[in-house]
Design a protein around this motif. Structure first.
Motif, PDB file in Angstrom:
ATOM      1  N   LEU A   1      56.348  63.602  19.978  1.00  0.00           N
ATOM      2  CA  LEU A   1      56.709  64.540  18.916  1.00  0.00           C
ATOM      3  C   LEU A   1      57.865  65.424  19.382  1.00  0.00           C
ATOM      4  CD1 LEU A   1      55.998  65.614  16.083  1.00  0.00           C
ATOM      5  CD2 LEU A   1      54.461  67.251  17.184  1.00  0.00           C
ATOM      6  N   GLN A   2      58.982  65.359  18.679  1.00  0.00           N
ATOM      7  CA  GLN A   2      60.162  66.138  19.040  1.00  0.00           C
ATOM      8  C   GLN A   2      60.172  67.438  18.244  1.00  0.00           C
ATOM      9  OE1 GLN A   2      63.771  63.757  18.751  1.00  0.00           O
ATOM     10  NE2 GLN A   2      62.606  61.886  19.167  1.00  0.00           N
ATOM     11  N   LYS A   3      59.652  68.493  18.848  1.00  0.00           N
ATOM     12  CA  LYS A   3      59.550  69.783  18.155  1.00  0.00           C
ATOM     13  C   LYS A   3      60.854  70.571  18.320  1.00  0.00           C
ATOM     14  CE  LYS A   3      55.678  70.622  20.357  1.00  0.00           C
ATOM     15  NZ  LYS A   3      54.432  71.268  20.837  1.00  0.00           N
ATOM     16  N   ARG A   4      61.452  70.938  17.190  1.00  0.00           N
ATOM     17  CA  ARG A   4      62.691  71.708  17.241  1.00  0.00           C
ATOM     18  C   ARG A   4      62.401  73.141  17.647  1.00  0.00           C
ATOM     19  NH1 ARG A   4      62.737  66.496  15.409  1.00  0.00           N
ATOM     20  NH2 ARG A   4      64.865  65.858  14.918  1.00  0.00           N
ATOM     21  N   PRO A   5      63.180  73.702  18.561  1.00  0.00           N
ATOM     22  CA  PRO A   5      62.919  75.068  19.037  1.00  0.00           C
ATOM     23  C   PRO A   5      63.126  76.099  17.932  1.00  0.00           C
ATOM     24  CG  PRO A   5      65.027  74.263  19.857  1.00  0.00           C
ATOM     25  CD  PRO A   5      64.354  73.091  19.215  1.00  0.00           C
ATOM     26  N   ALA A   6      62.412  77.218  18.047  1.00  0.00           N
ATOM     27  CA  ALA A   6      62.486  78.292  17.043  1.00  0.00           C
ATOM     28  C   ALA A   6      63.708  79.158  17.321  1.00  0.00           C
ATOM     29  CB  ALA A   6      61.207  79.121  17.065  1.00  0.00           C
ATOM     30  N   THR A   7      64.840  78.704  16.851  1.00  0.00           N
ATOM     31  CA  THR A   7      66.100  79.417  17.104  1.00  0.00           C
ATOM     32  C   THR A   7      66.695  80.041  15.853  1.00  0.00           C
ATOM     33  OG1 THR A   7      67.316  77.333  16.785  1.00  0.00           O
ATOM     34  CG2 THR A   7      66.658  77.896  19.039  1.00  0.00           C
ATOM     35  N   SER A   8      66.058  79.831  14.705  1.00  0.00           N
ATOM     36  CA  SER A   8      66.641  80.272  13.435  1.00  0.00           C
ATOM     37  C   SER A   8      65.784  81.357  12.790  1.00  0.00           C
ATOM     38  CB  SER A   8      66.772  79.080  12.478  1.00  0.00           C
ATOM     39  OG  SER A   8      67.340  79.460  11.252  1.00  0.00           O
ATOM     40  N   THR A   9      66.414  82.454  12.417  1.00  0.00           N
ATOM     41  CA  THR A   9      65.729  83.519  11.674  1.00  0.00           C
ATOM     42  C   THR A   9      65.982  83.316  10.185  1.00  0.00           C
ATOM     43  OG1 THR A   9      66.017  85.084  13.485  1.00  0.00           O
ATOM     44  CG2 THR A   9      65.543  86.007  11.304  1.00  0.00           C
TER      45      THR A   9
END
Length: 445
Positions: A38-46
């Protein structure tokens, strides 16, 4: 990408009910038979829009109104696994403020519930095996890259952000941590509370040690059927790879238990999201609100009362378990079932239904035709959900509100099993039923 939409009005055979057909590219079918990473995208967007949610008790209901925008950072959307952008929604969910245990458990058909930040829990996915119908991919298996972020969420074409698994961003914000009972993180569609991972080791004793609660679902042993169905070992690629093994974990088939909690010191039935499958529960212990219903369910898991979602070999259409919702669906007062003194009548079609069930059965469609019809129905529901306002969707879900006798609305006896005499006879003019039509469903992503 713009999409050409063709809307065709057609009369459902012998019913007079209008169905809407929408042309769209083929359904999302795959041939993958093994899970991946599972390729989880990092939480970089507000989110550019602030979270908005209101929770209030109105009469007998708890009403959750939200714009569906999370109160935490998310992955970047669009991304290479998900081409959609988060946008504000108009979510209005009504659940019982004082829920009760139902006579039967009910399989999930759509969103399981809603988080305290107003973001829905929607664990199913619109991804299926290109072969025998019923093999629905588990979105957290990594078999298909769906662009999921670290909160195990992504975005539908409508802009709806939704959780498929443990909502990491929300969990961090409410401080779910080892050694303490989980705080409330949401409500299921039947009104019972949802918690995350940690609960009391003795569910009747708030002084007992806190522990991680475990699911009682296990991977099936052996190999999948193969042939037109997927082959390979049951490894969690598909929802149907799992089965409930009573007593193998802490929780029941609904991934819940009767327990005391910090918010309910006198005890309540409560659901727990777990680190093991199903992560987000997929069967209801109470009676779910129709506000959460859409599209295919969680697929192939069987509950203790005999009700179940679809399994391998079944068409991707309405599940036919003995659930309270199925028993009550067409009775004007929400109670009952088949007419007394004779066999049950065919289930009346809902507005927007491409073909009624009795027509599908009469045509003796092949599995491939059923799969294509199901994909078409999902498309219709998805497009209607985007076209109509929340108020219009609510009206569509209650066809008795379409106007006075003689105007467009439910055919005579619609919702009245005791007035349906044959598949081609929905009563006579002036004998209109007061029942509610079927719900508007949207395909989960």
């Amino acid at each position: 990408m713009s999409k050409r939409i063709v809307i065709v009005a057609m009369s459902a055979i012998a019913t007079g009910v209008v169905a809407v057909v929408v042309a769209q590219p083929p359904p999302r079918l795959h041939r993958v038979i093994a899970k991946g990473q599972l390729q989880k995208r990092p939480a970089t967007s507000t989110p550019v829009i602030a979270n908005g949610v209101k929770i209030e008790i109105i009469g007998d209901d708890r009403v959750i109104t939200s714009n569906g925008v999370p109160n935490h950072k998310t992955g970047e959307f669009p991304n290479n696994g998900n081409p959609n952008r988060i946008s504000a929604q108009s979510h209005v969910y009504r659940v019982p403020a004082n829920p009760s245990i139902a006579d039967h458990t009910t399989p999930m058909h759509g969103e399981f519930g809603v988080a305290i930040n107003g973001v829905p829990f929607d664990p199913g996915a619109g991804e299926f095996y290109d072969g025998e119908p019923g093999w629905q991919y588990e979105p957290l298996s990594g078999a298909i890259d769906l662009g999921i972020d670290v909160s195990h969420a992504h975005v539908q074409p409508t802009g709806k952000y939704h959780y498929h698994g443990l909502p990491t961003g929300l969990i961090d914000s409410v401080k779910v941590e080892a050694g303490a009972h989980s705080p409330l993180v949401g409500w299921a569609a039947d009104g019972f509370p949802i918690y995350a991972v940690y609960g009391y080791s003795d569910p009747k004793d708030a002084a007992s040690p806190v522990q991680k609660l475990t699911s009682s679902y296990q991977l099936k042993p052996g190999q999948r059927p193969g042939g037109n169905a997927p082959g390979g070992a049951y490894d969690g690629t598909f929802v149907a790879d799992y089965e409930y093994v009573e007593g193998s974990g802490d929780l029941d088939e609904c991934n819940g238990q009767w327990t005391v909690t910090p918010e309910y010191p006198d005890g309540t039935y409560a659901y727990f999201m777990t680190e093991q499958w199903p992560v987000v529960p997929r069967i209801y212990r109470g009676t779910p609100s129709e506000d959460f219903r859409h599209g295919p369910g969680g697929g192939g898991i069987r509950n203790g009362s005999g009700a179940r979602n679809r399994g391998p070999g079944e068409p991707i259409t309405e599940a036919r378990g003995q659930s309270v919702r199925e028993q009550n669906r067409w009775h004007p007062n929400g109670r009952g079932g088949p007419r007394r003194g004779g066999p049950p009548h065919p289930e009346p079609p809902r507005p927007g239904q491409v073909l009624p069930e009795f027509v599908v059965e009469s045509l003796r469609l092949s599995d491939d035709q059923k799969q294509q019809l199901s994909a078409l129905q999902q498309t219709v529901d998805d497009e209607l959900a985007k076209i109509l306002t929340p108020q219009q969707r609510q009206q569509l879900e209650s066809p008795s509100g379409f106007g006075p006798p003689g105007s467009f609305g439910p055919p005579s006896g619609f919702g009245r099993p005791d007035r349906l005499d044959s598949p081609g006879d929905f009563g006579s003019p002036g004998d209109r039923g007061s029942g509610r039509g079927g719900p508007l469903r949207r395909r989960p992503q």
